[in-house]
Write a protein that holds these residues in place. Structure first.
Motif, PDB file in Angstrom:
ATOM      1  N   TYR A  61     -79.118  31.215   4.721  1.00 28.25           N
ATOM      2  CA  TYR A  61     -80.208  31.410   5.679  1.00 28.25           C
ATOM      3  C   TYR A  61     -80.258  30.264   6.687  1.00 28.25           C
ATOM      4  O   TYR A  61     -80.398  30.488   7.895  1.00 28.25           O
ATOM      5  N   ALA A  62     -80.139  29.030   6.206  1.00 25.92           N
ATOM      6  CA  ALA A  62     -80.200  27.877   7.108  1.00 25.92           C
ATOM      7  C   ALA A  62     -79.023  27.868   8.079  1.00 25.92           C
ATOM      8  O   ALA A  62     -79.187  27.563   9.270  1.00 25.92           O
ATOM      9  N   VAL A  63     -77.824  28.222   7.587  1.00 28.28           N
ATOM     10  CA  VAL A  63     -76.660  28.266   8.475  1.00 28.28           C
ATOM     11  C   VAL A  63     -76.832  29.361   9.537  1.00 28.28           C
ATOM     12  O   VAL A  63     -76.555  29.144  10.733  1.00 28.28           O
ATOM     13  N   GLY A  64     -77.302  30.528   9.126  1.00 29.89           N
ATOM     14  CA  GLY A  64     -77.482  31.616  10.090  1.00 29.89           C
ATOM     15  C   GLY A  64     -78.508  31.280  11.159  1.00 29.89           C
ATOM     16  O   GLY A  64     -78.274  31.485  12.359  1.00 29.89           O
ATOM     17  N   ILE A  65     -79.647  30.736  10.735  1.00 26.44           N
ATOM     18  CA  ILE A  65     -80.682  30.360  11.705  1.00 26.44           C
ATOM     19  C   ILE A  65     -80.189  29.261  12.631  1.00 26.44           C
ATOM     20  O   ILE A  65     -80.432  29.281  13.844  1.00 26.44           O
ATOM     21  N   GLY A  66     -79.460  28.299  12.073  1.00 22.75           N
ATOM     22  CA  GLY A  66     -78.967  27.201  12.890  1.00 22.75           C
ATOM     23  C   GLY A  66     -77.934  27.632  13.911  1.00 22.75           C
ATOM     24  O   GLY A  66     -77.969  27.202  15.071  1.00 22.75           O
TER      25      GLY A  66
ATOM     26  N   PHE B  25     -91.210  30.572  13.998  1.00 25.02           N
ATOM     27  CA  PHE B  25     -91.588  31.093  12.676  1.00 25.02           C
ATOM     28  C   PHE B  25     -90.413  31.042  11.695  1.00 25.02           C
ATOM     29  O   PHE B  25     -90.580  30.668  10.515  1.00 25.02           O
ATOM     30  N   LEU B  26     -89.205  31.406  12.167  1.00 21.14           N
ATOM     31  CA  LEU B  26     -88.046  31.405  11.267  1.00 21.14           C
ATOM     32  C   LEU B  26     -87.674  29.993  10.825  1.00 21.14           C
ATOM     33  O   LEU B  26     -87.247  29.785   9.676  1.00 21.14           O
ATOM     34  N   TRP B  27     -87.834  29.024  11.707  1.00 23.98           N
ATOM     35  CA  TRP B  27     -87.580  27.642  11.302  1.00 23.98           C
ATOM     36  C   TRP B  27     -88.621  27.170  10.284  1.00 23.98           C
ATOM     37  O   TRP B  27     -88.319  26.378   9.381  1.00 23.98           O
ATOM     38  N   PHE B  28     -89.842  27.644  10.443  1.00 24.58           N
ATOM     39  CA  PHE B  28     -90.874  27.298   9.451  1.00 24.58           C
ATOM     40  C   PHE B  28     -90.511  27.861   8.080  1.00 24.58           C
ATOM     41  O   PHE B  28     -90.647  27.179   7.043  1.00 24.58           O
ATOM     42  N   VAL B  29     -90.034  29.113   8.068  1.00 25.94           N
ATOM     43  CA  VAL B  29     -89.589  29.709   6.792  1.00 25.94           C
ATOM     44  C   VAL B  29     -88.402  28.935   6.230  1.00 25.94           C
ATOM     45  O   VAL B  29     -88.316  28.685   5.013  1.00 25.94           O
ATOM     46  N   CYS B  30     -87.470  28.536   7.107  1.00 31.61           N
ATOM     47  CA  CYS B  30     -86.297  27.780   6.653  1.00 31.61           C
ATOM     48  C   CYS B  30     -86.708  26.439   6.055  1.00 31.61           C
ATOM     49  O   CYS B  30     -86.192  26.033   5.001  1.00 31.61           O
TER      50      CYS B  30
ATOM     51  N   ALA C 278     -77.345  14.247   3.278  1.00 30.63           N
ATOM     52  CA  ALA C 278     -77.106  15.524   3.951  1.00 30.63           C
ATOM     53  C   ALA C 278     -78.221  16.514   3.643  1.00 30.63           C
ATOM     54  O   ALA C 278     -78.704  17.233   4.529  1.00 30.63           O
ATOM     55  N   ALA C 279     -78.671  16.536   2.380  1.00 32.12           N
ATOM     56  CA  ALA C 279     -79.745  17.458   2.009  1.00 32.12           C
ATOM     57  C   ALA C 279     -81.061  17.079   2.692  1.00 32.12           C
ATOM     58  O   ALA C 279     -81.783  17.942   3.216  1.00 32.12           O
ATOM     59  N   ARG C 280     -81.368  15.786   2.688  1.00 38.24           N
ATOM     60  CA  ARG C 280     -82.609  15.353   3.321  1.00 38.24           C
ATOM     61  C   ARG C 280     -82.571  15.558   4.840  1.00 38.24           C
ATOM     62  O   ARG C 280     -83.587  15.912   5.448  1.00 38.24           O
ATOM     63  N   ALA C 281     -81.410  15.338   5.443  1.00 38.22           N
ATOM     64  CA  ALA C 281     -81.304  15.557   6.894  1.00 38.22           C
ATOM     65  C   ALA C 281     -81.488  17.029   7.243  1.00 38.22           C
ATOM     66  O   ALA C 281     -82.123  17.364   8.251  1.00 38.22           O
ATOM     67  N   THR C 282     -80.968  17.900   6.397  1.00 38.00           N
ATOM     68  CA  THR C 282     -81.133  19.336   6.648  1.00 38.00           C
ATOM     69  C   THR C 282     -82.599  19.731   6.618  1.00 38.00           C
ATOM     70  O   THR C 282     -83.087  20.467   7.486  1.00 38.00           O
ATOM     71  N   VAL C 283     -83.318  19.231   5.604  1.00 38.62           N
ATOM     72  CA  VAL C 283     -84.745  19.554   5.503  1.00 38.62           C
ATOM     73  C   VAL C 283     -85.523  18.935   6.670  1.00 38.62           C
ATOM     74  O   VAL C 283     -86.399  19.582   7.263  1.00 38.62           O
ATOM     75  N   ALA C 284     -85.214  17.694   6.996  1.00 41.72           N
ATOM     76  CA  ALA C 284     -85.964  17.009   8.059  1.00 41.72           C
ATOM     77  C   ALA C 284     -85.750  17.668   9.417  1.00 41.72           C
ATOM     78  O   ALA C 284     -86.710  17.912  10.165  1.00 41.72           O
ATOM     79  N   PHE C 285     -84.504  17.999   9.758  1.00 32.88           N
ATOM     80  CA  PHE C 285     -84.254  18.588  11.080  1.00 32.88           C
ATOM     81  C   PHE C 285     -84.703  20.047  11.143  1.00 32.88           C
ATOM     82  O   PHE C 285     -84.934  20.556  12.244  1.00 32.88           O
ATOM     83  N   SER C 286     -84.844  20.690  10.003  1.00 34.16           N
ATOM     84  CA  SER C 286     -85.474  22.004  10.006  1.00 34.16           C
ATOM     85  C   SER C 286     -86.943  21.886  10.397  1.00 34.16           C
ATOM     86  O   SER C 286     -87.478  22.721  11.146  1.00 34.16           O
ATOM     87  N   PHE C 287     -87.588  20.835   9.899  1.00 28.42           N
ATOM     88  CA  PHE C 287     -88.985  20.605  10.272  1.00 28.42           C
ATOM     89  C   PHE C 287     -89.103  20.223  11.747  1.00 28.42           C
ATOM     90  O   PHE C 287     -90.021  20.692  12.440  1.00 28.42           O
ATOM     91  N   PHE C 288     -88.187  19.398  12.240  1.00 27.08           N
ATOM     92  CA  PHE C 288     -88.238  19.018  13.655  1.00 27.08           C
ATOM     93  C   PHE C 288     -88.024  20.238  14.562  1.00 27.08           C
ATOM     94  O   PHE C 288     -88.588  20.316  15.667  1.00 27.08           O
ATOM     95  N   SER C 289     -87.222  21.168  14.083  1.00 23.54           N
ATOM     96  CA  SER C 289     -86.953  22.363  14.890  1.00 23.54           C
ATOM     97  C   SER C 289     -88.204  23.224  15.057  1.00 23.54           C
ATOM     98  O   SER C 289     -88.354  23.908  16.079  1.00 23.54           O
ATOM     99  N   ILE C 290     -89.088  23.177  14.072  1.00 20.27           N
ATOM    100  CA  ILE C 290     -90.343  23.918  14.218  1.00 20.27           C
ATOM    101  C   ILE C 290     -91.113  23.399  15.431  1.00 20.27           C
ATOM    102  O   ILE C 290     -91.638  24.172  16.249  1.00 20.27           O
TER     103      ILE C 290
END
Length: 248
Positions: free
Chosen positions: A74-79, A121-126, A147-159
């Protein structure tokens, strides 16, 4: 290209002007869109490069987020889609001032508004999905924590960035073409105090004194050349009077 002054339509200058790259790159909308592009790149790059590990007891790679492959997919597709959309909307922002049709600009702004709202909205779900799966991860052997923490953090920034883009698009849609001054003809109200229209008012009239011309009569002793001769009762026939018609 968003304009803050002058005539514009849907946040962009009217068609016919030149393109100023430095002015375009300094606009808040362009800066936020570039940040969204970078954040999307970081999210799907971290997962595709460091988001899977090979457990000792299995030959199949597992997602680092609680072995949940759905979260990684899901994260790869949204990104990836967000990355491509940022490039497309950047091109659209450059082309928008050259659109002479206001209806086409309206559709472009609506597309930007709709996509930005949906992707917020999709970034919020991600973010919620990745944060939840990461908090449930117990086996972190061989997992790159950064890498895991960066993925979570930049998902939040994308919101935040996509929410700001939706706000900018909403502002452009509300402005619409209200800033464009369209010249219209308004008939002036009639002036009831003057007998003539203002443009046909007569000028002041100064009468002049008329002096009749005096003519001198002809003398009576001058014969009138045009006077007819007096009437005579015995008119003589003209021509040959001795002509007699022949007898047969």
């Amino acid at each position: 290209m968003e304009e803050t002054g002058g005539a514009s339509a849907y946040g962009a200058s009217l068609a016919g002007g030149g393109f100023d790259f430095y002015k375009f790159i300094r606009q808040p909308q362009t800066i936020v869109r570039l940040l969204s592009w970078v954040f999307a790149l970081v999210v799907f790059a971290c997962i595709t490069t460091e988001g899977y590990i090979n457990p000792i007891d299995s030959a199949k790679a597992k997602c680092i987020f609680n072995d949940n492959d759905t979260a990684c997919h899901y994260a790869v597709g949204i990104g990836v889609i967000a990355f491509l959309a940022c490039v497309g909307f950047l091109v659209l922002d450059v082309y928008l001032p050259f659109m002479s049709n206001a209806q086409e600009r309206k559709y472009a702004v609506i597309a930007d508004l709709g996509f930005s709202g949906v992707w917020t909205f999709l970034w919020f779900v991600c973010f919620c999905l990745l944060a939840s799966q990461w908090s449930q991860t117990r086996d972190i052997t061989g997992v790159l924590m950064d890498a895991a923490r960066a993925t979570v953090a930049f998902s939040f920034f994308s919101i935040a960035t996509w929410g700001i883009l939706a706000y900018f698009a909403l502002g452009r849609f509300r402005r619409g073409v209200n800033e464009v001054a369209i010249p219209t003809y308004t008939e002036p109200p009639p002036d009831l105090h003057t007998p003539y229209p203002p443009t046909y008012a007569p000028t002041s009239y100064n009468p002049t004194t008329y002096t009749p011309t005096t003519y001198t009569a002809y003398p009576s002793n001058v014969p009138d050349m045009h006077q007819q001769p007096p009437f005579t009762s015995n008119l003589q026939p003209q021509g040959d009077t001795g002509y007699m018609p022949p007898s047969y």
